[in-house]
Design a protein around this motif. Sequence first.
Motif, PDB file in Angstrom:
ATOM      1  N   PRO A 196     -12.579 -15.893 -11.168  1.00 13.25           N
ATOM      2  CA  PRO A 196     -12.329 -14.688 -10.369  1.00 13.25           C
ATOM      3  C   PRO A 196     -13.634 -14.165  -9.784  1.00 13.25           C
ATOM      4  N   TYR A 197     -13.622 -13.809  -8.499  1.00 13.57           N
ATOM      5  CA  TYR A 197     -14.852 -13.284  -7.900  1.00 13.57           C
ATOM      6  C   TYR A 197     -14.669 -11.927  -7.244  1.00 13.57           C
ATOM      7  N   ALA A 198     -13.436 -11.414  -7.159  1.00 13.16           N
ATOM      8  CA  ALA A 198     -13.210 -10.067  -6.632  1.00 13.16           C
ATOM      9  C   ALA A 198     -11.837  -9.612  -7.069  1.00 13.16           C
ATOM     10  N   SER A 199     -11.711  -8.330  -7.358  1.00 14.60           N
ATOM     11  CA  SER A 199     -10.405  -7.773  -7.708  1.00 14.60           C
ATOM     12  C   SER A 199     -10.326  -6.337  -7.192  1.00 14.60           C
ATOM     13  N   GLU A 200      -9.083  -5.868  -7.064  1.00 10.93           N
ATOM     14  CA  GLU A 200      -8.863  -4.530  -6.504  1.00 10.93           C
ATOM     15  C   GLU A 200      -7.558  -3.978  -7.044  1.00 10.93           C
ATOM     16  N   GLY A 201      -7.524  -2.690  -7.325  1.00 11.83           N
ATOM     17  CA  GLY A 201      -6.317  -2.048  -7.814  1.00 11.83           C
ATOM     18  C   GLY A 201      -6.272  -1.992  -9.325  1.00 11.83           C
ATOM     19  N   THR A 202      -5.072  -1.744  -9.864  1.00  8.99           N
ATOM     20  CA  THR A 202      -4.905  -1.633 -11.312  1.00  8.99           C
ATOM     21  C   THR A 202      -3.712  -2.449 -11.777  1.00  8.99           C
ATOM     22  N   TRP A 203      -3.810  -2.882 -13.023  1.00  8.51           N
ATOM     23  CA  TRP A 203      -2.746  -3.624 -13.719  1.00  8.51           C
ATOM     24  C   TRP A 203      -2.522  -2.867 -15.029  1.00  8.51           C
ATOM     25  N   ASP A 204      -1.362  -2.221 -15.161  1.00  7.72           N
ATOM     26  CA  ASP A 204      -1.072  -1.366 -16.312  1.00  7.72           C
ATOM     27  C   ASP A 204      -2.139  -0.293 -16.480  1.00  7.72           C
ATOM     28  N   GLY A 205      -2.546   0.284 -15.357  1.00  8.05           N
ATOM     29  CA  GLY A 205      -3.423   1.434 -15.389  1.00  8.05           C
ATOM     30  C   GLY A 205      -4.906   1.147 -15.310  1.00  8.05           C
ATOM     31  N   ALA A 206      -5.312  -0.120 -15.312  1.00 10.85           N
ATOM     32  CA  ALA A 206      -6.740  -0.430 -15.258  1.00 10.85           C
ATOM     33  C   ALA A 206      -6.931  -1.789 -14.603  1.00 10.85           C
ATOM     34  N   ASP A 207      -8.134  -2.024 -14.126  1.00  7.68           N
ATOM     35  CA  ASP A 207      -8.491  -3.343 -13.627  1.00  7.68           C
ATOM     36  C   ASP A 207      -9.035  -4.155 -14.803  1.00  7.68           C
ATOM     37  N   PRO A 208      -8.342  -5.201 -15.256  1.00  7.38           N
ATOM     38  CA  PRO A 208      -8.830  -5.932 -16.435  1.00  7.38           C
ATOM     39  C   PRO A 208     -10.159  -6.625 -16.213  1.00  7.38           C
ATOM     40  N   LEU A 209     -10.590  -6.780 -14.965  1.00  5.13           N
ATOM     41  CA  LEU A 209     -11.870  -7.412 -14.678  1.00  5.13           C
ATOM     42  C   LEU A 209     -12.967  -6.407 -14.374  1.00  5.13           C
ATOM     43  N   ALA A 210     -12.680  -5.116 -14.495  1.00  4.66           N
ATOM     44  CA  ALA A 210     -13.691  -4.103 -14.150  1.00  4.66           C
ATOM     45  C   ALA A 210     -14.905  -4.253 -15.060  1.00  4.66           C
TER      46      ALA A 210
ATOM     47  N   ARG B 276       0.820  -1.224   0.000  1.00  7.30           N
ATOM     48  CA  ARG B 276       0.000   0.000   0.000  1.00  7.30           C
ATOM     49  C   ARG B 276       0.846   1.263   0.000  1.00  7.30           C
ATOM     50  N   SER B 277       2.002   1.220   0.663  1.00  4.12           N
ATOM     51  CA  SER B 277       2.731   2.463   0.927  1.00  4.12           C
ATOM     52  C   SER B 277       3.867   2.751  -0.045  1.00  4.12           C
ATOM     53  N   THR B 278       4.446   1.742  -0.670  1.00  3.58           N
ATOM     54  CA  THR B 278       5.671   1.990  -1.435  1.00  3.58           C
ATOM     55  C   THR B 278       5.585   1.611  -2.909  1.00  3.58           C
ATOM     56  N   THR B 279       4.530   0.935  -3.335  1.00  6.10           N
ATOM     57  CA  THR B 279       4.456   0.540  -4.737  1.00  6.10           C
ATOM     58  C   THR B 279       3.760   1.607  -5.569  1.00  6.10           C
ATOM     59  N   ARG B 280       4.153   1.704  -6.809  1.00  2.78           N
ATOM     60  CA  ARG B 280       3.513   2.642  -7.722  1.00  2.78           C
ATOM     61  C   ARG B 280       2.155   2.120  -8.172  1.00  2.78           C
ATOM     62  N   GLU B 281       2.047   0.792  -8.275  1.00  2.60           N
ATOM     63  CA  GLU B 281       0.802   0.188  -8.724  1.00  2.60           C
ATOM     64  C   GLU B 281       0.714  -1.217  -8.158  1.00  2.60           C
ATOM     65  N   SER B 282      -0.486  -1.626  -7.798  1.00  2.54           N
ATOM     66  CA  SER B 282      -0.692  -3.007  -7.370  1.00  2.54           C
ATOM     67  C   SER B 282      -2.093  -3.453  -7.760  1.00  2.54           C
ATOM     68  N   TRP B 283      -2.232  -4.764  -7.945  1.00  5.96           N
ATOM     69  CA  TRP B 283      -3.516  -5.358  -8.320  1.00  5.96           C
ATOM     70  C   TRP B 283      -3.617  -6.706  -7.651  1.00  5.96           C
ATOM     71  N   GLN B 284      -4.773  -7.031  -7.123  1.00 12.08           N
ATOM     72  CA  GLN B 284      -4.986  -8.340  -6.530  1.00 12.08           C
ATOM     73  C   GLN B 284      -6.308  -8.908  -7.023  1.00 12.08           C
ATOM     74  N   VAL B 285      -6.352 -10.226  -7.074  1.00 15.40           N
ATOM     75  CA  VAL B 285      -7.574 -10.912  -7.504  1.00 15.40           C
ATOM     76  C   VAL B 285      -7.800 -12.112  -6.595  1.00 15.40           C
ATOM     77  N   ARG B 286      -9.055 -12.350  -6.276  1.00 12.93           N
ATOM     78  CA  ARG B 286      -9.445 -13.520  -5.486  1.00 12.93           C
ATOM     79  C   ARG B 286     -10.065 -14.534  -6.431  1.00 12.93           C
ATOM     80  N   LEU B 287      -9.633 -15.778  -6.282  1.00 16.85           N
ATOM     81  CA  LEU B 287      -9.959 -16.816  -7.249  1.00 16.85           C
ATOM     82  C   LEU B 287     -10.503 -18.057  -6.556  1.00 16.85           C
ATOM     83  N   ILE B 288     -11.514 -18.664  -7.148  1.00 16.44           N
ATOM     84  CA  ILE B 288     -11.993 -19.978  -6.732  1.00 16.44           C
ATOM     85  C   ILE B 288     -11.438 -21.003  -7.723  1.00 16.44           C
TER      86      ILE B 288
END
Length: 230
Positions: free
Chosen positions: A216-230, A66-78
């Motif tokens: 995928p059932y939940a995602s948060e953040g961005t990957w290359d500027g966008a959430d691909p699952l948005a 949260r504090s030091t990365t320029r960008e992060s993305w996470q996804v929750r998967l079943i």
Amino acid sequence: MRYMAFDRPVLRRTPGLTFWRLLGSGRGASTSMGADLRRWALLAVWRDERDLDRFLRDSPVAERWRSTTRESWQVRLIPLASRGNWNGVAPFGPLPTSPPGLPPGDASGFPHGGAGGPDPGGPVAVLTRASIRPARLVAFYRSVPGVDRLLAEQDGCLASVGVGEWPLARQGTFSLWRDAAAMRDFAHRGRAHRQVIGRTRAEGWYSEELFARFSPYASEGTWDGADPLA
């Protein structure tokens, strides 16, 4: 890069984390040789969602994201289906493998719809991983550009990235697809991909491989500027 080493003792002590791997990544969406030294990934399997939520809230690893990365993305998967092992372990537990009438999955570095299991509709995620035999490294990397081009042109691929534990020899991919039909279309219609699948079997490229499919059932953040699952 130093946290690739320093995070390991923290992760080993994390309650509820049943399997994890810290992974480097390739450049852009390519799975060819070359690394993006600023981008890395954590694959994590959790006993239950409360353990994951506690990790994201309290762990110094998550706090640094949260504090030091320029960008992060996470996804929750079943997990829907998985075939093969990772260092001798089936990380996602007992799941369906290929149903009758479908070819088996492979870890050639590219998804091809081999792992069966239920189709929930909507987006799917695919993880492949392989330990490449040293004598087959040249053949493997010569095969990558053709499949990379096919993947870049494939309608329905939302995002993809090459990942690896070691440079060159332990490689994989993580990819997101609009739906299972798009994933299967890539698997069966691309000539370059079909040729790679055939050669991996005939020439014994891998000492170990894994193919897994997820919903995928939940995602948060961005990957290359966008959430691909948005």
